[in-house]
Design a protein around this motif. Structure first.
Motif, PDB file in Angstrom:
ATOM      1  N   THR A  47      26.186  36.599  38.302  1.00  0.00           N
ATOM      2  CA  THR A  47      26.163  35.512  37.317  1.00  0.00           C
ATOM      3  C   THR A  47      27.217  35.740  36.241  1.00  0.00           C
ATOM      4  O   THR A  47      27.954  34.820  35.850  1.00  0.00           O
ATOM      5  N   GLU A  48      27.308  36.966  35.755  1.00  0.00           N
ATOM      6  CA  GLU A  48      28.335  37.284  34.756  1.00  0.00           C
ATOM      7  C   GLU A  48      29.728  37.181  35.361  1.00  0.00           C
ATOM      8  O   GLU A  48      30.688  36.772  34.685  1.00  0.00           O
ATOM      9  N   ALA A  49      29.854  37.515  36.649  1.00  0.00           N
ATOM     10  CA  ALA A  49      31.146  37.422  37.318  1.00  0.00           C
ATOM     11  C   ALA A  49      31.648  35.984  37.356  1.00  0.00           C
ATOM     12  O   ALA A  49      32.856  35.732  37.259  1.00  0.00           O
ATOM     13  N   ALA A  50      30.725  35.037  37.502  1.00  0.00           N
ATOM     14  CA  ALA A  50      31.125  33.630  37.514  1.00  0.00           C
ATOM     15  C   ALA A  50      31.745  33.235  36.172  1.00  0.00           C
ATOM     16  O   ALA A  50      32.768  32.533  36.122  1.00  0.00           O
ATOM     17  N   ALA A  51      31.139  33.705  35.069  1.00  0.00           N
ATOM     18  CA  ALA A  51      31.698  33.415  33.745  1.00  0.00           C
ATOM     19  C   ALA A  51      33.042  34.104  33.561  1.00  0.00           C
ATOM     20  O   ALA A  51      33.983  33.523  32.993  1.00  0.00           O
ATOM     21  N   VAL A  52      33.169  35.335  34.057  1.00  0.00           N
ATOM     22  CA  VAL A  52      34.446  36.044  33.986  1.00  0.00           C
ATOM     23  C   VAL A  52      35.513  35.285  34.760  1.00  0.00           C
ATOM     24  O   VAL A  52      36.668  35.196  34.334  1.00  0.00           O
ATOM     25  N   GLY A  53      35.123  34.713  35.917  1.00  0.00           N
ATOM     26  CA  GLY A  53      36.075  33.928  36.706  1.00  0.00           C
ATOM     27  C   GLY A  53      36.620  32.736  35.932  1.00  0.00           C
ATOM     28  O   GLY A  53      37.804  32.398  36.038  1.00  0.00           O
ATOM     29  N   VAL A  54      35.766  32.102  35.150  1.00  0.00           N
ATOM     30  CA  VAL A  54      36.214  30.965  34.322  1.00  0.00           C
ATOM     31  C   VAL A  54      37.251  31.437  33.304  1.00  0.00           C
ATOM     32  O   VAL A  54      38.324  30.833  33.151  1.00  0.00           O
ATOM     33  N   PHE A  55      36.947  32.519  32.607  1.00  0.00           N
ATOM     34  CA  PHE A  55      37.868  33.001  31.572  1.00  0.00           C
ATOM     35  C   PHE A  55      39.174  33.517  32.197  1.00  0.00           C
ATOM     36  O   PHE A  55      40.241  33.364  31.600  1.00  0.00           O
ATOM     37  N   TRP A  56      39.086  34.114  33.381  1.00  0.00           N
ATOM     38  CA  TRP A  56      40.307  34.560  34.056  1.00  0.00           C
ATOM     39  C   TRP A  56      41.177  33.349  34.413  1.00  0.00           C
ATOM     40  O   TRP A  56      42.387  33.373  34.206  1.00  0.00           O
ATOM     41  N   GLY A  57      40.565  32.298  34.941  1.00  0.00           N
ATOM     42  CA  GLY A  57      41.323  31.094  35.264  1.00  0.00           C
ATOM     43  C   GLY A  57      41.962  30.475  34.033  1.00  0.00           C
ATOM     44  O   GLY A  57      43.115  30.025  34.063  1.00  0.00           O
ATOM     45  N   LEU A  58      41.213  30.436  32.928  1.00  0.00           N
ATOM     46  CA  LEU A  58      41.769  29.887  31.686  1.00  0.00           C
ATOM     47  C   LEU A  58      42.922  30.752  31.175  1.00  0.00           C
ATOM     48  O   LEU A  58      43.945  30.223  30.694  1.00  0.00           O
ATOM     49  N   PRO A  75      48.826  36.562  39.918  1.00  0.00           N
ATOM     50  CA  PRO A  75      47.608  36.289  39.132  1.00  0.00           C
ATOM     51  C   PRO A  75      46.518  35.622  39.963  1.00  0.00           C
ATOM     52  O   PRO A  75      45.333  35.917  39.789  1.00  0.00           O
ATOM     53  N   GLY A  76      46.931  34.722  40.874  1.00  0.00           N
ATOM     54  CA  GLY A  76      45.951  34.095  41.746  1.00  0.00           C
ATOM     55  C   GLY A  76      45.372  35.072  42.741  1.00  0.00           C
ATOM     56  O   GLY A  76      44.167  35.065  43.022  1.00  0.00           O
ATOM     57  N   LEU A  77      46.213  35.951  43.284  1.00  0.00           N
ATOM     58  CA  LEU A  77      45.735  36.942  44.242  1.00  0.00           C
ATOM     59  C   LEU A  77      44.741  37.905  43.611  1.00  0.00           C
ATOM     60  O   LEU A  77      43.874  38.454  44.294  1.00  0.00           O
ATOM     61  N   LEU A  78      44.864  38.118  42.318  1.00  0.00           N
ATOM     62  CA  LEU A  78      43.955  39.035  41.637  1.00  0.00           C
ATOM     63  C   LEU A  78      42.586  38.427  41.360  1.00  0.00           C
ATOM     64  O   LEU A  78      41.647  39.149  41.009  1.00  0.00           O
ATOM     65  N   THR A  79      42.464  37.103  41.534  1.00  0.00           N
ATOM     66  CA  THR A  79      41.205  36.441  41.193  1.00  0.00           C
ATOM     67  C   THR A  79      40.016  37.002  41.971  1.00  0.00           C
ATOM     68  O   THR A  79      39.001  37.390  41.370  1.00  0.00           O
ATOM     69  N   PRO A  80      40.066  37.065  43.324  1.00  0.00           N
ATOM     70  CA  PRO A  80      38.921  37.655  44.034  1.00  0.00           C
ATOM     71  C   PRO A  80      38.697  39.119  43.672  1.00  0.00           C
ATOM     72  O   PRO A  80      37.558  39.591  43.688  1.00  0.00           O
ATOM     73  N   VAL A  81      39.794  39.828  43.362  1.00  0.00           N
ATOM     74  CA  VAL A  81      39.657  41.232  42.982  1.00  0.00           C
ATOM     75  C   VAL A  81      38.874  41.357  41.679  1.00  0.00           C
ATOM     76  O   VAL A  81      37.979  42.203  41.542  1.00  0.00           O
ATOM     77  N   VAL A  82      39.197  40.483  40.718  1.00  0.00           N
ATOM     78  CA  VAL A  82      38.501  40.507  39.430  1.00  0.00           C
ATOM     79  C   VAL A  82      37.029  40.173  39.618  1.00  0.00           C
ATOM     80  O   VAL A  82      36.135  40.864  39.093  1.00  0.00           O
ATOM     81  N   ILE A  83      36.745  39.110  40.396  1.00  0.00           N
ATOM     82  CA  ILE A  83      35.365  38.647  40.544  1.00  0.00           C
ATOM     83  C   ILE A  83      34.541  39.622  41.387  1.00  0.00           C
ATOM     84  O   ILE A  83      33.506  40.134  40.948  1.00  0.00           O
ATOM     85  N   LEU A  84      35.005  39.884  42.610  1.00  0.00           N
ATOM     86  CA  LEU A  84      34.220  40.715  43.528  1.00  0.00           C
ATOM     87  C   LEU A  84      34.295  42.186  43.156  1.00  0.00           C
ATOM     88  O   LEU A  84      33.311  42.915  43.302  1.00  0.00           O
ATOM     89  N   GLY A  85      35.464  42.621  42.676  1.00  0.00           N
ATOM     90  CA  GLY A  85      35.581  44.014  42.266  1.00  0.00           C
ATOM     91  C   GLY A  85      34.644  44.339  41.124  1.00  0.00           C
ATOM     92  O   GLY A  85      34.040  45.427  41.074  1.00  0.00           O
ATOM     93  N   GLY A  86      34.489  43.392  40.191  1.00  0.00           N
ATOM     94  CA  GLY A  86      33.567  43.619  39.083  1.00  0.00           C
ATOM     95  C   GLY A  86      32.123  43.697  39.530  1.00  0.00           C
ATOM     96  O   GLY A  86      31.335  44.482  39.005  1.00  0.00           O
ATOM     97  N   TYR A 144      30.965  44.552  42.723  1.00  0.00           N
ATOM     98  CA  TYR A 144      30.683  45.741  43.522  1.00  0.00           C
ATOM     99  C   TYR A 144      30.975  47.035  42.772  1.00  0.00           C
ATOM    100  O   TYR A 144      30.487  48.095  43.149  1.00  0.00           O
ATOM    101  N   GLY A 145      31.763  46.933  41.704  1.00  0.00           N
ATOM    102  CA  GLY A 145      32.000  48.103  40.875  1.00  0.00           C
ATOM    103  C   GLY A 145      30.905  48.330  39.850  1.00  0.00           C
ATOM    104  O   GLY A 145      30.964  49.291  39.081  1.00  0.00           O
ATOM    105  N   GLY A 146      29.928  47.418  39.816  1.00  0.00           N
ATOM    106  CA  GLY A 146      28.815  47.569  38.890  1.00  0.00           C
ATOM    107  C   GLY A 146      29.155  47.216  37.456  1.00  0.00           C
ATOM    108  O   GLY A 146      28.408  47.543  36.538  1.00  0.00           O
ATOM    109  N   ILE A 147      30.301  46.513  37.269  1.00  0.00           N
ATOM    110  CA  ILE A 147      30.722  46.167  35.907  1.00  0.00           C
ATOM    111  C   ILE A 147      29.917  44.992  35.379  1.00  0.00           C
ATOM    112  O   ILE A 147      29.534  44.952  34.212  1.00  0.00           O
ATOM    113  N   PHE A 148      29.661  44.001  36.237  1.00  0.00           N
ATOM    114  CA  PHE A 148      28.853  42.867  35.827  1.00  0.00           C
ATOM    115  C   PHE A 148      28.101  42.298  37.028  1.00  0.00           C
ATOM    116  O   PHE A 148      28.418  42.591  38.181  1.00  0.00           O
TER     117      PHE A 148
END
Length: 419
Positions: free
Chosen positions: A235-246, A215-226, A228-232
């Motif tokens: 700024t939105e990625a930072a909020a997603v990072g918070v919810f992923w950590g929670l 789960p920790g290894l996936l954190t940069p993938v979730v943030i940066l992948g989102g 560069y994938g054009g998903i968010f």
């Protein structure tokens, strides 16, 4: 008035006034004495922080705090030790790798030291490393946090230079990995020369360690992948990072409780307030400097070196290195970019590339006395006198400066790593 502005700022710094107050105090006095209109202060103060990309800063700070409290750092360190710990200098290599990884989570050098120092420093000491070296290596590895995305420093730079935050993040990946490699080589050479290390690896099956760290290894993938994938957006990625950590803390590791949330919010709020106060007052200082003509005069003076761009670039690197030893990256961006942006445009320098060069200088400043914020945090975490860490940090300073020179002057390497 421009000379007075600079002298007031330097005097307040020498009197140990905090950086934000020094910037604001000098600007307010010059605005009042120069009759520039005190009514502009509130507008400039608000305009300096009311920018959408800056919303990412408190969210990334909160994400780092949540993931640290959730226990992600410890599980990542255990996996890295399993992978490289069997090698005698493996603990040093694992420390550098952990600093690189956590840089992709926190975006802040001091936050990375605080998250990893309590785990990595005792681990290296148990394997025979000198405590000062262990604390210095953690601090040096954490400097990569403001180069490897998501970097708070790069967000500030992109906002001021009007470049894309996503593009600035992308540009920081290669140089961050390259500098991490140089730090790893320096650490291995020192460890081998001094005969440290026992080559210990954590017990347990690799599958369990990998699953726990996943789960920790996936954190940069979730943030940066989102991003560069054009998903968010970043700024939105930072909020997603918070919810992923929670999510990881509450439902995967189950190390967080509802009662932890207030303290996490306070921790992130205090850290964010420090950064945003510097942003607001530095913006007012930059406006005052421009209004009294200081920015224009310095720009014209530097343009006189434009006939020799390589020499000018070397002088700028030296200037940034010295400033990085005294001030934080945010303040330096606000103080120097109004002068440098016209020069970049005149000489045809890519502002994204210049952002990386500037930020590498700021990263080196985090481990170079007299200020060296990473070293002071490392001293607090380890309980060591700062002098013991200073004596051990210089191999990593030299490795970082070598990386800076190569990134600045070797076009092939710069093109390979940055594109």
């Amino acid at each position: 008035m421009g000379t007075l502005l600079v002298l007031l700022f330097l005097t307040l710094l020498l009197l140990r006034v905090p950086v934000a107050a020094s910037l604001g105090g000098a600007a307010l006095l010059v605005i009042a004495l120069g009759d520039l209109g005190l009514q502009v202060v509130s507008y400039n103060f608000q305009a300096g922080i009311a920018k959408f990309p800056l919303l990412a800063i408190p969210f990334f700070i909160l994400a780092g705090a949540v993931m640290n409290r959730a226990g992600i750092a410890e599980r990542i360190v255990q996996l890295l030790l399993f992978l490289v710990g069997g090698w005698r200098p493996g603990a040093a290599v694992a420390t550098v790798l952990a600093g690189m990884f956590w840089g992709a989570v926190s975006g802040s050098g001091p936050a990375t030291v605080a998250a990893l120092g309590g785990i990595l420093i005792p681990m290296m000491v148990r394997q025979g490393y000198a405590p000062g070296f262990a604390a210095g290596l953690v601090a040096a590895s954490a400097e990569l946090s403001i180069i490897i995305p998501p970097s708070i420093a790069l967000i500030i730079y992109a906002t001021l230079a009007s470049t894309s935050v996503a593009q600035q993040f992308w540009a920081g990946i290669g140089p961050g990995l390259f500098l991490g490699g140089l730090l790893g080589v320096a650490a291995v050479l020192v460890v081998r020369a001094r005969g440290w290390g026992k080559g210990e690896r954590p017990e347990g099956p690799a599958r369990r360690l990998l699953l726990e760290a996943l789960p920790g290894l996936l954190t940069p993938v979730v943030i940066l992948g989102g991003i560069y994938g054009g998903i968010f957006t970043p700024t939105e990625a930072a909020a997603v990072g918070v919810f992923w950590g929670l999510f990881v803390g509450f439902f995967v590791y189950r190390t967080l409780r509802l009662r932890d949330l207030p303290s996490l919010l306070v921790e992130a709020g205090v850290s964010s307030a420090v950064v945003m106060a510097i942003v607001a007052w530095a913006g007012l200082f930059a406006w005052a400097a421009d209004t009294v003509g200081l920015v224009g005069r310095l720009t014209q003076a530097l343009l006189g070196w434009g006939e020799n761009p390589l020499l000018l670039l070397g002088l700028l690197n030296l200037f940034w290195l010295v400033l990085g030893m005294l001030l934080d990256a945010v303040s330096i961006y606000y103080l120097t970019l109004p002068i440098l942006l016209p020069i970049m445009a005149h000489l045809g320098w890519d502002p994204v590339w210049m952002g990386i060069v500037m930020t590498v200088n700021m990263a080196i400043g985090q481990i170079t006395p007299p200020v060296a914020v990473n070293l002071f945090v490392s001293a607090r975490v380890s309980g060591l006198p700062i002098e013991r860490i200073w004596r051990e940090i210089w191999p990593f300073v030299l490795a970082s400066v070598l990386g800076l020179l190569l990134l600045t002057y070797w076009p092939f390497l710069r093109k390979t790593l940055w594109g």
